[in-house]
Enzyme design. Structure first.
Site, PDB file in Angstrom:
ATOM      1  CB  CYS A   2      -0.897   0.005   1.235  1.00 55.10           C
ATOM      2  SG  CYS A   2      -1.925  -1.579   1.452  1.00 55.10           S
ATOM      3  NE  ARG A  27       4.476   1.501  -1.282  1.00 52.10           N
ATOM      4  CZ  ARG A  27       5.149   1.684   0.102  1.00 52.10           C
ATOM      5  NH1 ARG A  27       6.243   2.584   0.245  1.00 52.10           N
ATOM      6  NH2 ARG A  27       4.687   1.116   1.342  1.00 52.10           N
ATOM      7  CD1 TRP A  74       0.185  -5.934  -3.608  1.00 47.13           C
ATOM      8  CD2 TRP A  74       0.317  -6.319  -1.461  1.00 47.13           C
ATOM      9  NE1 TRP A  74       0.789  -6.995  -3.479  1.00 47.13           N
ATOM     10  CE2 TRP A  74       0.912  -7.324  -2.361  1.00 47.13           C
ATOM     11  CE3 TRP A  74       0.692  -6.558  -0.016  1.00 47.13           C
ATOM     12  CZ2 TRP A  74       1.560  -8.375  -1.915  1.00 47.13           C
ATOM     13  CZ3 TRP A  74       1.252  -7.751   0.229  1.00 47.13           C
ATOM     14  CH2 TRP A  74       1.629  -8.735  -0.573  1.00 47.13           C
ATOM     15  CG  ASN A 100       0.365   2.330   3.652  1.00 54.48           C
ATOM     16  OD1 ASN A 100      -0.679   2.199   2.890  1.00 54.48           O
ATOM     17  ND2 ASN A 100       1.401   2.801   3.108  1.00 54.48           N
ATOM     18  N   GLY A 101      -0.678  -0.910   6.721  1.00 55.00           N
ATOM     19  CA  GLY A 101      -0.159  -1.860   7.579  1.00 55.00           C
ATOM     20  C   GLY A 101      -1.505  -2.959   7.891  1.00 55.00           C
ATOM     21  CD  GLU A 487      20.355 -10.815  -5.690  1.00 55.26           C
ATOM     22  OE1 GLU A 487      19.893 -11.481  -4.884  1.00 55.26           O
ATOM     23  OE2 GLU A 487      19.831  -9.725  -6.329  1.00 55.26           O
ATOM     24  CE  LYS A 491      16.916  -9.452  -8.398  1.00 53.39           C
ATOM     25  NZ  LYS A 491      17.290  -8.812  -7.071  1.00 53.39           N
ATOM     26  CD  GLU A 494      13.017 -10.720  -6.979  1.00 54.01           C
ATOM     27  OE1 GLU A 494      12.438  -9.648  -6.658  1.00 54.01           O
ATOM     28  OE2 GLU A 494      14.402 -10.490  -7.677  1.00 54.01           O
ATOM     29  CG  HIS A 510      25.838 -34.980  -3.528  1.00 50.03           C
ATOM     30  ND1 HIS A 510      26.186 -36.369  -3.045  1.00 50.03           N
ATOM     31  CD2 HIS A 510      26.596 -34.131  -3.731  1.00 50.03           C
ATOM     32  CE1 HIS A 510      27.566 -36.168  -2.902  1.00 50.03           C
ATOM     33  NE2 HIS A 510      27.792 -35.069  -3.351  1.00 50.03           N
ATOM     34  CE  LYS A 606      12.760  -1.406  -4.303  1.00 49.37           C
ATOM     35  NZ  LYS A 606      13.784  -2.710  -4.883  1.00 49.37           N
TER      36      LYS A 606
END
Ligand code: F6R
Length: 611
Positions: A2, A27, A74, A100-101, A487, A491, A494, A510, A606
């Site tokens: 949000c 966001r 969101w 927000n929250g 990483e 990426k 995503e 293995h 984000k």
């Protein structure tokens, strides 16, 4: 996640609010809404979908007030829908709230209010807030100038969870009340106007002077004033601070996407992060930290705790801290750490990494560590973010605002800063100064080497074009190269939605080698000369089974590989900063080939301010 925007001044609020919401789109959100006050009446327009959908609604054209609040939602409680989007009203339409929250005790509060005949029209946790404010307001017999604030503070004292709120009242049509508790909110100071936002870049084009609200502080904003209070209604003196972010740094600067721009900003973001912290003829300096040898000698363990990409930066930090400081260092995922009763005490140093400084799990892990007596350091990119208010010490990466959801420049800045921190510790501990001097020299070379890596991108683009339709890929490396494999794999997932796995190269036989068949793409990272030969043997095993290979290396390797991207040689401890860059670009080009929204990948946000 949000986003919040607000305005109070002399101008028409609507275009400012819409512009702010658009800047918060990165966001991630699923609905948007706006409320303004006109002729002592609150008007709300909201809708499911994008900010552009909101703008196209007929009713919004009539909004002319100079005071307003706005929100991108969101979904957490209740599906994305007009009813669930913010602002929310109380039953009498006297108070409008954006939030927000998450309110954890909203079911209890809903029951309490339902027993008092309040009705609810949404599935959200937020709708209880304006009604609770209304309840306290209408039961307050004093009619003084703080009546609105009193109702808000009383309502907030009942809320458990996290919240940043903007509140309008038709009884006080020249004010906006704001408050934060474990969720970000800043106030931008203008000339006879005030701006509000959950995120500095959303209002950076209007002002650079900000009041930073601490947890449980309330602001009463009018066009001319910003007055702050604690929850007991005691006045707080607050000075605006100047935030030195260039507003154009929050724009795309001619790049097709924020992610590409941010990848190309890395020479500069790394240079800024190094700043004056490292020089060859003096000791390393880190602002805000004044550790002694005695204190560092007393530390018997370091934890690095973070989520996602920030955690991957922590994996690189572990290698450097153990190598040059000799202090055992563990890396943990914040959402695991906070629930597993980690063994920490006053001899433990815990380093938290968070680009946004607002990640709920990381902040909870920080609070837990403090409660067990550990010393805590926050590494973040956002000045005044929540994490900096909790940690004993805060150090900033100076990467500038990172808008693309997939983190790039923040990651490399975090890795650099962890190396600088390790040097800082090692110098205090008087460890092997020759080795430190070499590492310092390498750090100072980084900006120009990163620039060099960014010059040759055609082969990366060409390979991305060949493989963008694939369903699975593998990333292999050993030692520090394995941290980069993790990483790079994240990426790719995503932004390209291709399934991928990162493995330590030696682990392949293995189990996962069973998945290698004709034409599967395997990416190998080879920067550690001590381990390269072994990784090459593992890569040979996948070639034998028909895999295509894409290699990032600073070594001279033979040509059995389908594609080899050469990067400059650097101290192995810093090699992730160079080797990740071709792989950031690889993911980017694949995503573009697939025609995806690089900056706003599906399902991701984000700033993850809920657990
Ligand atoms: C991935 C990414 C995320 C974040 C994670 C932590 O590209 O950006 O994995 O790294 O959500 O976020 P911060 O660093 O803000 O705590």
């Amino acid at each position: 996640m949000c986003g919040i925007v607000g305005y109070i001044g002399k101008k028409n609020a609507k275009p400012i609010l819409i512009n702010g919401l658009s800047r918060l789109e990165y966001r991630g959100y699923d609905s948007a809404g706006i409320a303004t006050i006109e002729d002592d009446k609150i008007e709300v327009v909201k809708s499911k979908g994008r900010v552009s959908t909101l703008e196209s609604i007929e009713d919004i054209k009539n909004l002319k007030g100079t005071i307003g609040i706005a929100h991108t939602r969101w979904a957490t409680h209740g599906k994305p829908s007009k009813e669930n989007s913010h602002p929310h009203f109380d039953n009498s339409k006297s108070f409008a709230v954006v939030h927000n929250g998450i309110i954890e005790n909203y079911i209890e509060l809903k029951k309490f209010l339902t027993n008092k005949d309040y009705k609810f029209y949404s599935e959200t946790d937020t709708e209880i807030i304006p009604n609770l404010i209304h309840y306290y307001y209408s039961n307050d017999l004093n009619d003084d100038s703080l009546k609105f604030l009193r109702a808000v503070t009383k309502a907030c004292s009942e809320l458990k969870g996290s919240f940043a709120l903007e509140i309008l009242s038709k009884f006080n049509p020249t004010e906006i009340i704001v408050v934060r508790h474990d969720s970000p909110l800043v106030i931008g100071k203008g000339d006879s106007e005030n701006y509000i936002s959950s995120d500095i870049p959303a209002i950076l084009s209007y002002t650079k002077d900000f009041y930073i609200l601490n947890d449980d502080e309330f602001g009463i904003l009018t066009s001319k004033t910003a007055n702050f209070y604690d929850s007991n209604l005691n006045k707080i003196n607050k000075k605006a601070v100047n935030i030195d972010w260039n507003s154009s740094s929050a724009e795309k600067d001619g790049y097709e996407d924020f992610m590409l721009k941010e990848i190309y900003e890395q020479p500069n973001s790394i240079r800024e992060t190094i700043g004056s912290r490292i020089s060859l003829d003096s000791k390393c300096y880190i602002e805000n930290i004044d550790f002694t040898k005695r204190f560092l000698k007393s530390i018997n363990k370091i934890y690095i705790v973070a989520c996602g990409t920030a955690m991957h930066a922590g994996l690189c930090g572990k290698v450097v801290l153990e190598d040059i400081c000799g202090i055992p260092t563990e890396v943990d995922i914040a959402s695991e750490f906070r629930y597993r009763n980690p063994i920490i005490d006053e001899k433990t140093l815990v380093i938290f990494i968070s680009q946004s400084g607002e990640t709920a799990d990381t902040i909870a892990a920080l609070k837990l560590s403090k409660s067990k007596g550990a010393t805590t350091i926050a590494i973040t990119n956002v000045v005044g973010s929540s994490i900096t208010r909790e940690a004993d010490y805060s150090i900033y990466t100076h990467a500038g605002p990172e808008i693309a959801v997939a983190s790039t420049k923040a990651y490399t800045a975090q890795v650099v800063l962890l190396a600088i921190l390790a040097i800082y510790f090692a110098e205090i501990l008087e460890i092997n100064s020759d080795k430190l001097l070499k590492l310092k020299k390498s750090i100072l070379e980084l900006p120009s080497l990163v620039k060099e890596v960014l010059k040759n991108t055609d082969d990366i683009k060409d390979f991305a074009k060949k493989v963008y339709k694939e369903k699975d890929m593998f990333f292999l490396g050993r030692g520090i190269d394995y941290t980069v494999a993790r990483e790079a794999s994240l990426k790719l997932k995503e932004i390209s939605y291709i399934h991928s796995e990162a493995y330590p190269a030696g682990e392949l036989k293995h189990g996962p080698i069973a998945l290698i068949e004709n034409d599967v793409t395997v990416v190998g990272i080879l920067t550690d000369s001590h381990l390269s030969k072994k990784t090459i043997s593992n890569l040979q095993e996948v070639i034998t089974r028909g895999a295509k290979t894409f290699i990032i290396t600073n070594q001279n390797v033979d040509n059995d590989f389908d594609n080899v991207i050469k990067i400059p040689k650097i101290n192995t401890l810093l090699s992730p900063i160079l080797s990740i860059i071709p792989l950031q670009l690889f993911s980017y080009y694949i995503s573009k080939e697939k025609g995806l929204d690089v900056d706003k990948p599906r399902n991701l946000a984000k700033s993850v301010t809920v657990e």
